[in-house]
Structures are given as C-alpha cells and as structure tokens.
Design a protein around this motif. Structure first.
Motif, PDB file in Angstrom:
ATOM      1  N   GLU A 218       0.892  -1.062   0.082  1.00 40.41           N
ATOM      2  CA  GLU A 218       0.067  -0.003   0.045  1.00 40.41           C
ATOM      3  C   GLU A 218       0.961   1.233  -0.104  1.00 40.41           C
ATOM      4  O   GLU A 218       0.650   2.160  -0.660  1.00 40.41           O
ATOM      5  N   LEU A 219       1.927   1.312   1.041  1.00 42.53           N
ATOM      6  CA  LEU A 219       2.866   2.441   0.877  1.00 42.53           C
ATOM      7  C   LEU A 219       3.536   2.362  -0.629  1.00 42.53           C
ATOM      8  O   LEU A 219       3.755   3.909  -0.864  1.00 42.53           O
ATOM      9  N   GLN A 220       4.203   1.560  -1.059  1.00 42.87           N
ATOM     10  CA  GLN A 220       4.826   1.612  -2.360  1.00 42.87           C
ATOM     11  C   GLN A 220       3.890   2.097  -3.299  1.00 42.87           C
ATOM     12  O   GLN A 220       4.283   3.115  -4.242  1.00 42.87           O
ATOM     13  N   GLN A 221       2.396   1.785  -3.411  1.00 48.30           N
ATOM     14  CA  GLN A 221       1.631   2.395  -4.334  1.00 48.30           C
ATOM     15  C   GLN A 221       1.665   3.996  -4.108  1.00 48.30           C
ATOM     16  O   GLN A 221       1.445   4.613  -5.165  1.00 48.30           O
ATOM     17  N   ALA A 222       1.283   4.291  -2.852  1.00 51.55           N
ATOM     18  CA  ALA A 222       1.233   5.495  -2.715  1.00 51.55           C
ATOM     19  C   ALA A 222       2.286   6.710  -2.734  1.00 51.55           C
ATOM     20  O   ALA A 222       2.260   7.529  -3.456  1.00 51.55           O
ATOM     21  N   MET A 223       3.677   5.672  -2.656  1.00 52.49           N
ATOM     22  CA  MET A 223       4.782   6.522  -3.059  1.00 52.49           C
ATOM     23  C   MET A 223       5.020   6.803  -4.444  1.00 52.49           C
ATOM     24  O   MET A 223       5.324   7.715  -5.080  1.00 52.49           O
ATOM     25  N   ASP A 224       4.533   5.749  -5.195  1.00 48.95           N
ATOM     26  CA  ASP A 224       4.853   5.750  -6.751  1.00 48.95           C
ATOM     27  C   ASP A 224       3.639   6.993  -7.297  1.00 48.95           C
ATOM     28  O   ASP A 224       3.960   7.459  -8.097  1.00 48.95           O
TER      29      ASP A 224
END
Length: 176
Positions: free
Chosen positions: A156-162
């Motif tokens: 979830e965090l990786q998607q948000a950072m992307d």
C-alpha cells in the motif's frame, strides 16, 4: 553504498565518485522486461541476488530509511494539495515505527534496472538505495505475492509513493 557492493559484481563498477558526480562503467548486456519476471528461473536468480544483498551487514553507521520523511518531501514539492496526503504520511509513519531490521535495498528494483551480463545480473540506478524495510524490493517485484508479514502495508505504501513520485514528475513536466 555502491563501493561497498563492488565485490558482489552485481552493481556497475565505480570509476569515480564525489559528492556531486558519480561515474560508472557502461553495463553491456540484455535489459530485463516485465515478462522476464514471469520466468521462474529468472525469478529464482533475482531472489538469490536480493538475499545476498540483504545479507550484507553494514560496518559504517547508516541511518534507517524514514518513509514518513520521504513522503513528506514529495508532498512539499507539490504545489497543490495531494489527495490522501495525510493518510499516506500516517501509513508511512506506521511502517517506520514497525519492528523490522533494515537491510540494503535497491528501492527502485524494476525490470528496466536489471541487466543480464556475462558476469551475471547487474542492478542499475542505485540513487534511491538505502538501509530500508526488508520487504520493499520483493514487494516491488512480486506485489502482494511476496511472502512477508508486512507485505500488505509495504504494498500500500509503495503504491502511494509511486503516485506521489508521478505527481511530482507531472508537475515538473508541466512547469517546463
């Protein structure tokens, strides 16, 4: 970090490095594509390489990566309010506060940064690398299928950072 990893031969050879400049060898080989990750043999080779990288113990003190600070930096670069910005920072802070041991992580491990060479796999584009969460590279490559207790949070965090990174890039493009 690149100098530390030179002996593994999975990074470009460093010819010169200073605070402002990094000069490395040209890495000759075949760049991976998205479909490369669908091949079980290639996935196993990459998984072994990630394990080798994560098994390295740093002798010098290197601060643990802060996802909260990273996301806040992206948000500060944006002129407009980003949807769910506060929620993203809260998710990042939750991960930062978790009980995990940092490892060396490439932090931008996409197929385009993997090159098949005569000496084996070489990983390019190390400017985001650091001492980070152990699931990050695996989740980048395998998504929710990566077997780790924090996979869902990291995903979830990786998607948000992307999304944040893309918003910053779009803003830069629109100002030029």
């Amino acid at each position: 970090l690149l100098r530390l990893l030179q002996s593994l031969e999975c990074v470009p050879r460093v010819w010169f490095a200073s605070q402002e400049v990094l000069v490395t060898e040209f890495v000759d080989g075949r760049q991976w594509h998205g479909y490369s990750l669908q091949q079980p043999g290639l996935r196993r080779r990459l998984a072994r390489l990630i394990e080798r990288l994560q098994g390295i113990t740093l002798t010098a003190s290197m601060p643990r990566f802060s996802y909260r600070v990273h996301c806040e930096n992206y948000l500060q670069q944006l002129e407009d309010t980003f949807p769910d910005g506060a929620a993203i920072v809260a998710l990042a802070a939750t991960l930062d506060e978790g009980d995990w041991q940092p490892v060396i992580c490439h932090h931008d491990l996409v197929p385009e940064n993997i090159v098949e060479t005569e000496r084996g796999l070489v990983l390019l584009d190390w400017e985001y690398a650091g001492w980070v969460h152990p699931a990050l590279d695996g989740v980048r490559l395998y998504g929710r299928d990566f077997p780790h207790p924090d996979t869902e949070k990291v995903y979830e965090l990786q998607q948000a950072m992307d999304r944040l990174w893309q918003a910053v890039q779009n803003q830069l493009i629109n100002t030029v």
